[in-house]
Design a protein around this motif. Structure first.
Motif, short mmCIF file in Angstrom:
data_model
loop_
_atom_site.label_atom_id
_atom_site.label_comp_id
_atom_site.label_asym_id
_atom_site.label_seq_id
_atom_site.Cartn_x
_atom_site.Cartn_y
_atom_site.Cartn_z
N UNK A 10 0.81 -1.22 0.00
CA UNK A 10 0.00 0.00 0.00
C UNK A 10 0.85 1.28 0.00
N UNK A 11 2.02 1.24 0.56
CA UNK A 11 2.90 2.40 0.58
C UNK A 11 3.56 2.64 -0.76
N UNK A 12 3.57 1.64 -1.66
CA UNK A 12 4.22 1.79 -2.96
C UNK A 12 3.47 2.79 -3.82
N UNK A 13 2.21 2.96 -3.60
CA UNK A 13 1.41 3.91 -4.38
C UNK A 13 1.97 5.33 -4.26
N UNK A 14 2.41 5.72 -3.09
CA UNK A 14 2.94 7.06 -2.86
C UNK A 14 4.31 7.23 -3.52
N UNK A 15 4.98 6.14 -3.86
CA UNK A 15 6.32 6.24 -4.41
C UNK A 15 6.33 6.22 -5.92
N UNK A 16 5.18 6.33 -6.57
CA UNK A 16 5.14 6.33 -8.03
C UNK A 16 5.95 7.52 -8.54
N UNK A 17 6.73 7.31 -9.57
CA UNK A 17 7.56 8.40 -10.07
C UNK A 17 6.76 9.54 -10.71
N UNK A 18 5.49 9.29 -11.06
CA UNK A 18 4.70 10.34 -11.70
C UNK A 18 4.22 11.39 -10.70
N UNK A 19 4.31 11.12 -9.46
CA UNK A 19 3.83 12.05 -8.44
C UNK A 19 4.99 12.88 -7.90
N UNK A 20 4.88 14.22 -7.87
CA UNK A 20 5.98 15.06 -7.36
C UNK A 20 6.31 14.75 -5.91
N UNK A 21 7.55 15.02 -5.57
CA UNK A 21 8.03 14.73 -4.22
C UNK A 21 7.25 15.50 -3.16
N UNK A 22 6.85 16.72 -3.47
CA UNK A 22 6.09 17.53 -2.50
C UNK A 22 4.78 16.85 -2.14
N UNK A 23 4.14 16.26 -3.15
CA UNK A 23 2.87 15.59 -2.88
C UNK A 23 3.09 14.31 -2.10
N UNK A 24 4.18 13.61 -2.39
CA UNK A 24 4.48 12.40 -1.63
C UNK A 24 4.69 12.75 -0.16
N UNK A 25 5.36 13.86 0.06
CA UNK A 25 5.65 14.26 1.43
C UNK A 25 4.37 14.67 2.16
N UNK A 26 3.40 15.21 1.43
CA UNK A 26 2.18 15.69 2.06
C UNK A 26 1.11 14.61 2.18
N UNK A 27 1.35 13.47 1.61
CA UNK A 27 0.39 12.39 1.73
C UNK A 27 -0.19 12.02 0.38
N UNK A 28 -1.19 11.16 0.42
CA UNK A 28 -1.75 10.61 -0.80
C UNK A 28 -2.81 11.50 -1.42
N UNK A 29 -3.22 12.56 -0.78
CA UNK A 29 -4.31 13.40 -1.28
C UNK A 29 -3.73 14.64 -1.98
N UNK A 30 -3.63 14.61 -3.32
CA UNK A 30 -3.04 15.75 -4.04
C UNK A 30 -3.86 17.03 -3.86
N UNK A 31 -5.18 16.94 -3.77
CA UNK A 31 -6.00 18.14 -3.61
C UNK A 31 -5.66 18.83 -2.29
N UNK A 32 -5.51 18.06 -1.24
CA UNK A 32 -5.15 18.64 0.06
C UNK A 32 -3.75 19.25 -0.01
N UNK A 33 -2.86 18.57 -0.71
CA UNK A 33 -1.50 19.08 -0.86
C UNK A 33 -1.50 20.40 -1.61
N UNK A 34 -2.26 20.46 -2.70
CA UNK A 34 -2.33 21.70 -3.48
C UNK A 34 -2.97 22.83 -2.67
N UNK A 35 -3.99 22.52 -1.90
CA UNK A 35 -4.62 23.55 -1.06
C UNK A 35 -3.63 24.08 -0.03
N UNK A 36 -2.85 23.16 0.54
CA UNK A 36 -1.86 23.58 1.52
C UNK A 36 -0.79 24.45 0.87
N UNK A 37 -0.34 24.04 -0.32
CA UNK A 37 0.67 24.83 -1.03
C UNK A 37 0.10 26.21 -1.38
#
Length: 182
Positions: A10-37
């Protein structure tokens, strides 16, 4: 056995190379990450005092307007002061005994008045020369002042464009992430 299929981690999903490192660091929810940014950009924008940049641009526009006006207003004010001085000189030249007052020196008033008139005439001539020099200076300043105004106008225009773009950045980020859940 290395050839046996493994169960996905289940943790491998966050390590996909298509996802930026900032989003990986903020968790699996890109919308929440973008809102925080977006919020962090807005906070930094506010902390940076971008309103001060706007104030600076406004003050540059005032300087630009004064430069466009040229030395004319300054020269006009100086001319008014010189004219007032010359009027006072003419008044004194017409009645030199007026500067003696009511003193008991009536016996020397004629001589003293004559000496004062000589000095005041000399001063009046020097004042005329000063006025002519001021006019020449103003004429010599007109082109540099116009060039300064033109240069400031271009710089302020470019600066305003950059400031407006920068000022819109937090809102642009927020608009881009609205409605995106993943």
């Amino acid at each position: 056995d290395k050839s046996a299929p493994s169960t996905p981690d289940p943790g491998a999903r966050a390590a996909k190379p298509s996802r930026p490192a900032a989003m990986q660091a903020l968790g699996a929810d890109p919308a929440a990450a973008l809102k925080q940014i977006s919020q962090e950009v807005q906070d930094k924008f506010n902390e940076a005092g971008m309103d001060k940049v706007e104030d600076f641009v406004d003050s540059m526009e005032e300087v630009m307007a004064k430069a466009k006006a040229g030395p004319g207003e300054l020269l006009k004010a100086a001319q008014q002061q010189v004219d007032a001085l010359k009027a006072k000189l003419q008044e004194t030249l017409a009645n030199p005994s007026s500067i003696m007052g009511d003193s008991g020196a009536a016996c020397i008033a004629g001589w003293y008045g004559g000496e004062v008139v000589k000095k005041l005439k000399s001063f009046s001539t020097e004042t005329d020369g000063l006025v002519e020099e001021m006019k020449k200076m103003a004429a010599n300043m007109t082109k540099p002042m116009k060039d300064l105004a033109d240069g400031l106008e271009k710089a302020v225009s470019q600066l305003e464009g950059a400031v407006k773009s920068l000022a819109k950045l937090p809102k642009m980020i927020t608009a881009e992430i609205q409605g995106k859940d993943s």
